[in-house]
Every structure is written in structure tokens, then in C-alpha cells.
Design a protein around this motif. Sequence first.
Motif, PDB file in Angstrom:
ATOM      1  N   MET A   1      40.755  55.864  44.903  1.00  0.00           N
ATOM      2  CA  MET A   1      41.041  54.692  44.079  1.00  0.00           C
ATOM      3  C   MET A   1      40.104  53.555  44.445  1.00  0.00           C
ATOM      4  SD  MET A   1      44.824  53.221  43.303  1.00  0.00           S
ATOM      5  CE  MET A   1      45.094  51.937  42.082  1.00  0.00           C
ATOM      6  N   LEU A   2      39.339  53.083  43.463  1.00  0.00           N
ATOM      7  CA  LEU A   2      38.335  52.045  43.700  1.00  0.00           C
ATOM      8  C   LEU A   2      38.940  50.661  43.494  1.00  0.00           C
ATOM      9  CD1 LEU A   2      35.379  53.760  41.790  1.00  0.00           C
ATOM     10  CD2 LEU A   2      35.900  53.857  44.233  1.00  0.00           C
ATOM     11  N   VAL A   3      39.760  50.253  44.455  1.00  0.00           N
ATOM     12  CA  VAL A   3      40.444  48.966  44.366  1.00  0.00           C
ATOM     13  C   VAL A   3      40.225  48.194  45.657  1.00  0.00           C
ATOM     14  CG1 VAL A   3      42.698  47.842  44.241  1.00  0.00           C
ATOM     15  CG2 VAL A   3      42.208  49.768  42.761  1.00  0.00           C
ATOM     16  N   ASN A   4      39.955  46.902  45.521  1.00  0.00           N
ATOM     17  CA  ASN A   4      39.823  46.032  46.686  1.00  0.00           C
ATOM     18  C   ASN A   4      41.228  45.701  47.203  1.00  0.00           C
ATOM     19  OD1 ASN A   4      39.320  44.108  48.599  1.00  0.00           O
ATOM     20  ND2 ASN A   4      38.403  42.616  47.204  1.00  0.00           N
ATOM     21  N   LEU A   5      41.589  46.307  48.317  1.00  0.00           N
ATOM     22  CA  LEU A   5      42.941  46.129  48.847  1.00  0.00           C
ATOM     23  C   LEU A   5      43.201  44.702  49.314  1.00  0.00           C
ATOM     24  CD1 LEU A   5      43.336  49.477  50.837  1.00  0.00           C
ATOM     25  CD2 LEU A   5      44.137  48.919  48.525  1.00  0.00           C
ATOM     26  N   ASN A   6      42.142  43.937  49.501  1.00  0.00           N
ATOM     27  CA  ASN A   6      42.300  42.541  49.909  1.00  0.00           C
ATOM     28  C   ASN A   6      42.291  41.584  48.719  1.00  0.00           C
ATOM     29  OD1 ASN A   6      42.339  43.095  52.737  1.00  0.00           O
ATOM     30  ND2 ASN A   6      40.115  43.405  52.664  1.00  0.00           N
ATOM     31  N   GLY A   7      42.120  42.133  47.532  1.00  0.00           N
ATOM     32  CA  GLY A   7      42.093  41.315  46.324  1.00  0.00           C
ATOM     33  C   GLY A   7      43.455  41.265  45.655  1.00  0.00           C
ATOM     34  N   ARG A   8      43.476  40.830  44.418  1.00  0.00           N
ATOM     35  CA  ARG A   8      44.730  40.747  43.671  1.00  0.00           C
ATOM     36  C   ARG A   8      45.238  42.152  43.346  1.00  0.00           C
ATOM     37  NH1 ARG A   8      42.320  38.787  37.743  1.00  0.00           N
ATOM     38  NH2 ARG A   8      41.714  40.859  37.035  1.00  0.00           N
ATOM     39  N   TYR A   9      46.506  42.245  43.034  1.00  0.00           N
ATOM     40  CA  TYR A   9      47.103  43.510  42.612  1.00  0.00           C
ATOM     41  C   TYR A   9      46.389  43.990  41.344  1.00  0.00           C
ATOM     42  CZ  TYR A   9      50.563  46.690  40.580  1.00  0.00           C
ATOM     43  OH  TYR A   9      51.186  47.771  40.008  1.00  0.00           O
ATOM     44  N   TYR A  10      46.074  45.278  41.287  1.00  0.00           N
ATOM     45  CA  TYR A  10      45.231  45.800  40.207  1.00  0.00           C
ATOM     46  C   TYR A  10      45.868  45.714  38.819  1.00  0.00           C
ATOM     47  CZ  TYR A  10      48.094  50.071  40.689  1.00  0.00           C
ATOM     48  OH  TYR A  10      49.135  50.965  40.751  1.00  0.00           O
ATOM     49  N   GLY A  11      47.170  45.459  38.755  1.00  0.00           N
ATOM     50  CA  GLY A  11      47.833  45.345  37.464  1.00  0.00           C
ATOM     51  C   GLY A  11      47.895  43.929  36.913  1.00  0.00           C
ATOM     52  N   GLU A  12      47.290  42.969  37.635  1.00  0.00           N
ATOM     53  CA  GLU A  12      47.263  41.583  37.157  1.00  0.00           C
ATOM     54  C   GLU A  12      46.049  41.394  36.257  1.00  0.00           C
ATOM     55  OE1 GLU A  12      47.335  39.086  40.597  1.00  0.00           O
ATOM     56  OE2 GLU A  12      49.367  39.695  41.176  1.00  0.00           O
ATOM     57  N   VAL A  13      46.307  41.047  35.008  1.00  0.00           N
ATOM     58  CA  VAL A  13      45.255  40.985  33.993  1.00  0.00           C
ATOM     59  C   VAL A  13      45.269  39.611  33.337  1.00  0.00           C
ATOM     60  CG1 VAL A  13      44.349  42.050  31.875  1.00  0.00           C
ATOM     61  CG2 VAL A  13      45.576  43.454  33.552  1.00  0.00           C
ATOM     62  N   GLU A  14      44.092  39.156  32.923  1.00  0.00           N
ATOM     63  CA  GLU A  14      44.001  37.921  32.149  1.00  0.00           C
ATOM     64  C   GLU A  14      43.566  38.275  30.730  1.00  0.00           C
ATOM     65  OE1 GLU A  14      41.621  33.677  32.335  1.00  0.00           O
ATOM     66  OE2 GLU A  14      42.417  34.535  34.178  1.00  0.00           O
ATOM     67  N   TYR A  15      44.266  37.726  29.751  1.00  0.00           N
ATOM     68  CA  TYR A  15      44.016  38.035  28.351  1.00  0.00           C
ATOM     69  C   TYR A  15      43.701  36.771  27.553  1.00  0.00           C
ATOM     70  CZ  TYR A  15      45.813  42.865  28.471  1.00  0.00           C
ATOM     71  OH  TYR A  15      45.999  44.198  28.720  1.00  0.00           O
ATOM     72  N   ARG A  16      43.076  37.010  26.403  1.00  0.00           N
ATOM     73  CA  ARG A  16      42.940  35.967  25.393  1.00  0.00           C
ATOM     74  C   ARG A  16      42.906  36.648  24.032  1.00  0.00           C
ATOM     75  NH1 ARG A  16      38.266  31.229  24.791  1.00  0.00           N
ATOM     76  NH2 ARG A  16      39.307  30.092  23.110  1.00  0.00           N
ATOM     77  N   MET A  17      43.681  36.139  23.087  1.00  0.00           N
ATOM     78  CA  MET A  17      43.727  36.708  21.740  1.00  0.00           C
ATOM     79  C   MET A  17      43.099  35.752  20.740  1.00  0.00           C
ATOM     80  SD  MET A  17      47.412  38.647  21.492  1.00  0.00           S
ATOM     81  CE  MET A  17      48.402  37.172  21.755  1.00  0.00           C
ATOM     82  N   SER A  18      42.445  36.315  19.738  1.00  0.00           N
ATOM     83  CA  SER A  18      41.881  35.497  18.670  1.00  0.00           C
ATOM     84  C   SER A  18      42.070  36.208  17.335  1.00  0.00           C
ATOM     85  CB  SER A  18      40.389  35.223  18.915  1.00  0.00           C
ATOM     86  OG  SER A  18      39.651  36.424  18.922  1.00  0.00           O
ATOM     87  N   TYR A  19      42.125  35.400  16.290  1.00  0.00           N
ATOM     88  CA  TYR A  19      42.310  35.916  14.940  1.00  0.00           C
ATOM     89  C   TYR A  19      41.591  34.963  13.994  1.00  0.00           C
ATOM     90  CZ  TYR A  19      44.664  36.764  10.469  1.00  0.00           C
ATOM     91  OH  TYR A  19      44.938  37.003   9.130  1.00  0.00           O
ATOM     92  N   GLY A  20      40.484  35.416  13.422  1.00  0.00           N
ATOM     93  CA  GLY A  20      39.707  34.519  12.573  1.00  0.00           C
ATOM     94  C   GLY A  20      39.270  33.300  13.374  1.00  0.00           C
TER      95      GLY A  20
END
Length: 240
Positions: free
Chosen positions: A175-194
Motif C-alpha cells: 500500500m503506497l500511503v504515507n503513514l505520517n500523513g492524513r488518513y487516505y480516505g480524507e478527500v477534498e472536493y469541488r463541484m461545478s455546473y455551468g
Amino acid sequence: MIQAQFDALGQAGMDYFLNGQRSTDIKVWSDIAENDTLPVHYLFRSYLEMPGLEQKALALCKGRVLDIGAGMGSHTLYLQEQGLDVSALELSPLACEVMSRRGVQQVINGDFFTVQAPETFDTLLLMMNGIGLVGTVNGFGRFFKQVSKLLKAGGQVLMDSSDLRYLYIDEDGSMLVNLNGRYYGEVEYRMSYGDYKGKRFKWLFVDDELMARYAEKNGFRFEKIADGPHFDYLARLVKL
């Protein structure tokens, strides 16, 4: 509530509801993967079009239900048709208007973390990875504190999520995850429409083992109901 110029989801839903707009989908940016799209029609799906985990969750709903992050009201409408006392909670004002026009009888336009309901609920429903509103693993304390305010004694939380570790597994199985970083399931999103561009927001995908630990830490029992076809699962949380 979301200001009109940032309400990409709500505007997309309103255009689809009023005009059957099918040519423009919601664009989804994230900080962990390539840009994606969310077909607007999926927010209006019928019960038969819903994934199996959602159908199982709806079958388990009982008593007075709060559908959290209700979107365009598809889950709420189904439960309403089954005779349940269900309220739809949604941050987007336009989505709330769409739900009302679709026939949802009890709509609450508000933020889960600050809403004050006049009565408590037997079931809190969090579908389409609704647990993601926690934002980061550090948000679980705040989440369970609000759940305890909204839930009746002996009540249940029905939630689904996905384990994103599959995105980080190498060919050799490591598993290629930085164990000292944030939890791998934490995501930042942005939505756009037109021309409507939403603000960035944090969203959490949590594996079942970590979800169980945080549930127990906050006085809830975790029960996995079923696994989905793509690293996802449905679970029930019950206050001890």
C-alpha cells in the motif's frame, strides 16, 4: 445554507426538474483523482435504479426517519410512499425547493451540525457515503455529539461508505500511503455546473474497521450489514 452562486448541485437539480436538462452534468474535482462527472439524472433515480446497499438501507428504516443530505429527495420519497414519517434534511436551498415540488412533505433546509429538530428520530439515514460530511477523522467527535442529540434512545444510524485503499495498492500488493500523513480516505472536493462553482469541501471515505473503532469510542455499536460490489459497505450504528 449555500449561497445561490455556489449552489451547483441545487441549480443542476432545478434545471433537470424544470426542463429535463440532460446535456450538462455536474463536474466534480477532487484532490486524489482525475476530474469526474455526476450525471444529474442519477439524483432523481427510482427505487429500482438504486444500488443494492441503498435498497437494503431503506428496508431497515423504521419509526421517525431523518434523511440527511437528502439531495433531490429520492430516498425520502420512497420512504414516504411506504408510509414512514420521514423528514429530508438538505443544505442546498434549491434542492429543498425541488424536493418540495416533487412531493416531499417534510423538508428541512439546514446544516446537519447545527440543525435543531423539534423531535428526535428513530433512524438517521446517511446514503451516498453520507458519513462523508464528517470531513476528516478528527470530525467524528462532533458528528457523534450531534447524532446523540437527534437520535432517540435505542435509535439507529444507517450509513454507507467505501474503503479507498484500492486506489493506493501497488502491483505487489503493498500500500503506497504515507503513514505520517492524513488518513487516505480524507478527500477534498469541488463541484461545478455551468457558471455555478461550488466551494471546496472536505469529505470522508472511511473503512469499516476504522468506522467501528470511532463508533465504539463514542458510545455506539457498529454492525456491518452488507458489503457492496466495489469496496463499499452498509453499516448500522446503535447508541450503547
